[in-house]
Motif scaffolding. Structure first.
Motif, PDB file in Angstrom:
ATOM      1  N   ILE A  19       0.922  -1.176   0.150  1.00 53.35           N
ATOM      2  CA  ILE A  19       0.071   0.022  -0.087  1.00 53.35           C
ATOM      3  C   ILE A  19       0.904   1.238   0.083  1.00 53.35           C
ATOM      4  N   THR A  20       2.045   0.998  -0.533  1.00 50.35           N
ATOM      5  CA  THR A  20       3.038   2.189  -0.496  1.00 50.35           C
ATOM      6  C   THR A  20       2.301   3.375  -1.345  1.00 50.35           C
ATOM      7  N   GLU A  21       1.649   3.155  -2.613  1.00 50.52           N
ATOM      8  CA  GLU A  21       1.164   4.163  -3.354  1.00 50.52           C
ATOM      9  C   GLU A  21      -0.004   4.947  -2.587  1.00 50.52           C
ATOM     10  N   ARG A  22      -0.876   3.945  -1.957  1.00 54.60           N
ATOM     11  CA  ARG A  22      -1.939   4.376  -1.294  1.00 54.60           C
ATOM     12  C   ARG A  22      -1.693   5.477  -0.088  1.00 54.60           C
ATOM     13  N   LYS A  23      -0.739   5.127   0.595  1.00 55.12           N
ATOM     14  CA  LYS A  23      -0.125   6.011   1.797  1.00 55.12           C
ATOM     15  C   LYS A  23       0.177   7.146   1.076  1.00 55.12           C
ATOM     16  N   LYS A  24       0.923   7.177  -0.131  1.00 56.11           N
ATOM     17  CA  LYS A  24       1.614   8.245  -0.668  1.00 56.11           C
ATOM     18  C   LYS A  24       0.397   9.193  -1.002  1.00 56.11           C
ATOM     19  N   ALA A  25      -0.603   8.669  -1.628  1.00 52.41           N
ATOM     20  CA  ALA A  25      -1.832   9.555  -1.991  1.00 52.41           C
ATOM     21  C   ALA A  25      -2.429  10.005  -0.786  1.00 52.41           C
ATOM     22  N   ASP A  26      -2.755   9.291   0.174  1.00 51.97           N
ATOM     23  CA  ASP A  26      -3.298   9.837   1.493  1.00 51.97           C
ATOM     24  C   ASP A  26      -2.714  11.053   2.013  1.00 51.97           C
ATOM     25  N   LYS A  27      -1.348  10.841   1.972  1.00 53.90           N
ATOM     26  CA  LYS A  27      -0.429  11.799   2.637  1.00 53.90           C
ATOM     27  C   LYS A  27      -0.613  13.079   1.671  1.00 53.90           C
ATOM     28  N   ALA A  28      -0.539  12.965   0.256  1.00 56.70           N
ATOM     29  CA  ALA A  28      -0.743  13.946  -0.380  1.00 56.70           C
ATOM     30  C   ALA A  28      -2.046  14.804  -0.116  1.00 56.70           C
ATOM     31  N   LYS A  29      -3.189  13.872   0.033  1.00 59.28           N
ATOM     32  CA  LYS A  29      -4.577  14.467   0.245  1.00 59.28           C
ATOM     33  C   LYS A  29      -4.507  15.453   1.773  1.00 59.28           C
ATOM     34  N   SER A  30      -3.956  14.727   2.713  1.00 59.25           N
ATOM     35  CA  SER A  30      -3.758  15.489   4.187  1.00 59.25           C
ATOM     36  C   SER A  30      -3.055  16.608   4.063  1.00 59.25           C
ATOM     37  N   GLU A  31      -1.956  16.523   3.138  1.00 60.22           N
ATOM     38  CA  GLU A  31      -1.148  17.746   2.994  1.00 60.22           C
ATOM     39  C   GLU A  31      -1.893  18.755   2.053  1.00 60.22           C
ATOM     40  N   PHE A  32      -2.830  18.506   1.294  1.00 61.15           N
ATOM     41  CA  PHE A  32      -3.552  19.296   0.510  1.00 61.15           C
ATOM     42  C   PHE A  32      -4.703  20.103   1.296  1.00 61.15           C
ATOM     43  N   VAL A  33      -5.265  19.140   2.164  1.00 63.84           N
ATOM     44  CA  VAL A  33      -6.479  19.743   3.062  1.00 63.84           C
ATOM     45  C   VAL A  33      -5.711  20.508   3.927  1.00 63.84           C
ATOM     46  N   SER A  34      -4.547  20.334   4.725  1.00 65.23           N
ATOM     47  CA  SER A  34      -4.153  21.122   5.673  1.00 65.23           C
ATOM     48  C   SER A  34      -3.571  22.474   5.067  1.00 65.23           C
ATOM     49  N   THR A  35      -2.851  22.426   3.687  1.00 66.75           N
ATOM     50  CA  THR A  35      -2.580  23.659   3.162  1.00 66.75           C
ATOM     51  C   THR A  35      -3.666  24.524   2.906  1.00 66.75           C
ATOM     52  N   VAL A  36      -4.615  23.976   2.305  1.00 68.63           N
ATOM     53  CA  VAL A  36      -5.945  24.892   1.788  1.00 68.63           C
ATOM     54  C   VAL A  36      -6.461  25.602   3.238  1.00 68.63           C
ATOM     55  N   SER A  37      -6.415  24.654   4.345  1.00 66.02           N
ATOM     56  CA  SER A  37      -7.204  25.122   5.380  1.00 66.02           C
ATOM     57  C   SER A  37      -6.006  26.174   6.099  1.00 66.02           C
ATOM     58  N   HIS A  38      -4.902  26.144   6.044  1.00 60.66           N
ATOM     59  CA  HIS A  38      -4.080  27.121   6.463  1.00 60.66           C
ATOM     60  C   HIS A  38      -4.190  28.563   5.549  1.00 60.66           C
ATOM     61  N   GLU A  39      -4.237  28.121   4.349  1.00 66.03           N
ATOM     62  CA  GLU A  39      -4.414  29.436   3.544  1.00 66.03           C
ATOM     63  C   GLU A  39      -5.775  29.914   3.683  1.00 66.03           C
ATOM     64  N   LEU A  40      -6.773  29.293   4.122  1.00 64.96           N
ATOM     65  CA  LEU A  40      -8.005  29.808   4.559  1.00 64.96           C
ATOM     66  C   LEU A  40      -8.066  30.948   5.597  1.00 64.96           C
ATOM     67  N   ARG A  41      -7.082  30.468   6.509  1.00 66.57           N
ATOM     68  CA  ARG A  41      -7.124  31.169   7.746  1.00 66.57           C
ATOM     69  C   ARG A  41      -6.791  32.421   7.698  1.00 66.57           C
ATOM     70  N   THR A  42      -5.747  33.096   7.059  1.00 61.34           N
ATOM     71  CA  THR A  42      -5.694  34.309   6.838  1.00 61.34           C
ATOM     72  C   THR A  42      -6.728  35.172   6.328  1.00 61.34           C
ATOM     73  N   PRO A  43      -7.193  35.131   5.167  1.00 65.17           N
ATOM     74  CA  PRO A  43      -8.460  35.979   4.870  1.00 65.17           C
ATOM     75  C   PRO A  43      -9.518  35.626   5.889  1.00 65.17           C
ATOM     76  N   LEU A  44      -9.696  34.687   6.467  1.00 62.84           N
ATOM     77  CA  LEU A  44     -10.755  34.592   7.673  1.00 62.84           C
ATOM     78  C   LEU A  44     -10.462  35.291   8.829  1.00 62.84           C
ATOM     79  N   THR A  45      -9.024  35.502   9.075  1.00 59.67           N
ATOM     80  CA  THR A  45      -8.656  36.325  10.187  1.00 59.67           C
ATOM     81  C   THR A  45      -9.192  37.842  10.141  1.00 59.67           C
TER      82      THR A  45
END
Ligand code: ADP
Length: 738
Positions: free
Chosen positions: A239-265
């Motif tokens: 499941i190496t590939e699946r793990k990579k995809a999961d990680k990419a997804k998490s990173e994406f979600v967390s980047t987007v969330s962080h980016e949303l924080r600034t305008p929201l502030t």
């Protein structure tokens, strides 16, 4: 057959059929008329002169038909007997011919059936074999001793070993440590106790490749018996590939969330400022619209923070700062904090049962989060005008906190999934109550990490009680004895709940010639300050019974302690953690733990010589115009703000001028704000205090150089202001004295 039997009975004959294909071993196949006696005699004995024999070929076989008289001779009682005999033989022959044909047809049919079945078995076997050999998943069988008995070709692709190499080896060869060492014991344990840790359950484990690397695999094990031998069948998926995809997804979600924080502030901060009347009187209608906008920006912030929390939990990155926590005061604080929410839903929260001195080891902020979640759910689902009771009780070595509502209860089918992510019993778009369906799953993860349990009792139409149990901490020693009586020495109060740190501080201060006393709780500190005279105080912000900042505020209001120099000694970076996450806002470290002796003494000297100064100057480095504006209007009363929008601009300003404080955003158009830290950090003399105010999470290393880390959108205007004020205060003291 009946007719043959009749004829033979009438004529006293025995008819025997031999399968003559096997000439050496002629055995009678079928006998008619031999009832009552053993006529299964070899053909040689049957072939007397009185018998009739005939060879038939049917179905590719030779058959001997033998007809002989019972007793060996034909009777001669009747003159017509030979005629009768002839007719009988003829009839019998006819019937037998027919009979043999039937038998042979049956046998041929049976043989064909066997051939057909064998062929289809072969076909299905080769089908199974083809599947096993071509399947992408690895399939492996091992015996009770862990010896590999068979593998399919996919195993080679997954592990890099050939089948020839693997078969006969112990399965440890493809299992990395620490599982490798544990494997024998595990198998043995299963075989003796039947206690399965993995059988029948799919699990993510690690595999060991021939090249020495480890990689994630999903393993499912089944037990099977082949005759007397017990085997374990493992189905393995890389499941190496699946793990990579999961990680990419998490990173994406967390980047987007962080980016949303600034305008929201900016949105939430501006709305907050306007709503509070800072920008002028508001017409009533506008006020209510603004309230809606503000509440919704707040909801958005909650959602983003929940998503980030879930991400952190799943990546096992959620930080916990554990310290002795007084549960009743925590609940009282939660009552206060959630009162507004209760009012909105027409629900009153009350503490209906409390026990004194209920101490647990916990992260106060995280436990508050759990309480707020349970309370807001209770309020959401309570009928108007009802009360929601909170109870703190002892339960079998645990402290139990219960939140009891009189709502509709939780339906049977929903009970099993209630702690799962994004689950709501009413998930329709038109549902009555808001929410994300994440609250309970976050709460459960938090309680689990406290080695506690989160559960509920519910009854339809009567209500629901959610509770969590946390192991109780036994009461620790009271106020430590104070140091040797001073002869004109300065006396310092150490307010610190962790015993080791208190002892350490006491020692350091003793070495520097100070005399000190220790208070383990805010209440003890207040008591001591009232009774005795102190020249200064060190303060841990995380006290079991009261927030350190609140204690500080309280002390400032009393004449006796309003000018007491206070040094905050607190853990900012949570030890052992890789990353300081967004929830660490409001942590102020005048002095970082572990405490550096010289630093402590330096600061203390400065604090003891209190001097007031001019209006402080603050450098605010931030590229977002709206955040700049909000902050500058926030601190207008406190000091003068000079804005810099790029790293370059800030460097220039810092070269020419001095500041009492730097407020730093980390993500700037021309680089990372963190690059400025070395410029501000002057190891020889006094450094300029820095507060990081950014949407980005901060690294542990960075935290060591700054006064506070505030995460945009998680920091309220009030918090920001109070952190800035306190930082300036210390900075001024230092500068004027240093
Ligand atoms: P949400 O953010 O939607 O409240 P939670 O995970 O906190 O998410 O709750 C999930 C769901 O559990 C809620 O939507 C509701 O259906 C149910 N629930 C939680 N608490 C209660 C309660 N006290 N009474 C009835 N239902 C509840």
């Amino acid at each position: 057959e009946t007719s043959i039997s009749d004829v033979t009975r009438a004529s006293n004959l025995i008819i025997t059929l031999y399968d003559a294909s096997d000439k050496k071993n002629l055995q009678p196949m079928h006998i008619v008329g031999g009832e009552g006696a053993d006529y299964r005699v070899p053909i040689e004995e049957m072939l007397g002169e009185n018998s009739f024999q005939q060879l038939h070929k049917f179905g590719g076989r030779d058959w001997w038909l033998v007809i002989s008289p019972k007793g060996g001779t034909l009777g001669t009682a009747h003159p017509w007997f030979p005629w009768i005999f002839g007719v009988a033989v003829f009839t019998i022959l006819f019937l037998i011919g027919f009979y043999i044909q039937t038998i042979v047809q049956r046998r041929v049919y049976a043989e064909n059936l066997v051939i057909e079945r064998t062929q289809s078995l072969k076909a299905s076997e080769s089908r199974v074999r083809a599947i096993v050999e071509n399947i992408f998943d690895g399939i492996i069988t091992i015996n009770e001793r862990g010896i590999i008995k068979s593998v399919n070709p996919a195993i080679k692709n997954i592990f890099g070993h050939t089948a020839e190499y693997l078969i006969g080896q112990n399965v440890k060869i493809i299992t990395p440590e620490p599982h490798q060492s544990a494997h024998d014991a595990y198998l043995q344990n299963y075989i003796t106790t039947g206690d399965a840790k993995i059988i029948g359950i799919g699990r993510e484990v690690e595999g060991l490749h021939a090249n020495g690397s480890t990689f994630p695999i999903e393993l499912e094990v089944a037990e099977l018996w082949l005759g007397d031998e017990r085997l374990f069948l493992g189905v393995i998926r890389d499941i190496t590939e699946r793990k990579k995809a999961d990680k990419a997804k998490s990173e994406f979600v967390s980047t987007v969330s962080h980016e949303l924080r600034t305008p929201l502030t900016s949105i939430k901060g501006s709305l907050g400022l306007i709503r509070s009347g800072t920008t002028g009187e508001l017409p009533e209608k506008m006020q209510s619209m603004l309230d809606i906008a503000y509440n919704n920006s707040d909801r958005l912030v909650t959602l983003i923070n929940d998503i980030l929390d879930i991400e952190k939990i799943e990546a096992n990155k959620m930080d916990f700062h554990m310290s002795p926590t007084e549960v009743v005061s925590l609940v009282e604080e939660a009552l206060e904090a959630n009162k507004g929410y209760g009012d909105e839903h027409g629900v009153r929260f009350i503490l209906s049962e409390g026990i004194e001195e209920a101490l647990v080891e916990g992260d106060k902020d995280r436990l508050m989060q759990v309480l707020s979640n349970l309370m807001s759910n209770a309020a959401k689902f309570s009928p108007d005008g009802e009360q929601v009771e909170l109870l703190v009780t002892r339960n079998d070595g645990n402290i139990r906190v219960s939140v009891k509502d009189k709502g509709p209860g939780i339906t049977e089918e929903f009970r099993d999934v209630i702690f799962e992510k994004f689950t709501q019993s009413d998930s329709s778009d038109t549902r009555q109550e808001g929410g994300t369906g994440l609250g309970l799953s976050i709460s459960k993860a938090i309680v689990d990490r406290h080695r506690g349990t989160l559960g509920f009792d519910t009854e339809a139409d009567k209500g629901t009680t959610f509770y969590f149990d946390l192991p109780e901490l036994s009461e620790e020693s009271e106020v430590l004895p104070s140091g040797a009586s001073g002869n004109g020495q300065c006396r310092i109060l150490i307010c610190e709940d962790e015993e080791d740190i208190a002892t350490l501080l006491k020692m350091m201060l003793g070495n520097a010639g100070y005399q000190s006393s220790v208070a383990r709780t805010a209440a003890q500190a207040k008591q001591l300050l009232e009774k005795e005279d102190f020249d200064a105080m060190t303060l841990d912000l995380a006290l079991p019974d009261q927030d350190g900042l609140a204690l500080l505020q309280e002390l400032r209001q009393k004449p006796k302690t309003q000018d007491l120099p206070v040094i905050v000694v607190s853990v900012s970076a949570r030890e052992g953690q890789q990353e300081l996450n967004g929830d660490a806002f409001g942590v102020i470290d005048w002095i970082q733990k572990p405490i550096e002796e010289s630093l402590l003494i330096d600061r203390l000297r400065l604090a003891l010589r209190q001097v007031s100064g001019d209006r402080p100057r603050i450098l605010h480095l931030e590229d977002d115009e709206s955040v700049l504006q909000i902050v500058s209007s926030l601190i207008a009363d406190t000091g003068d703000v000079v804005a810099a929008k790029t790293l370059e601009e800030a460097k220039n300003l810092l070269e020419r001028e001095t500041f009492d404080l730097v407020l730093l955003d980390l993500m700037l158009p021309d680089g990372d704000g963190g690059d400025l830290l070395p410029l501000l950090n002057n190891p020889g003399g006094l450094s300029t205090p820095v507060i990081i105010f950014s949407a980005k999470d901060v690294s542990l290393e960075m935290v060591e150089h700054v006064k506070a880390v505030l995460i945009k959108s998680q920091t309220s205007n009030e918090e920001l202001l109070s952190v800035i004020r306190s930082a300036i205060e210390t900075s001024r003291e230092k500068k004027l004295n240093g």
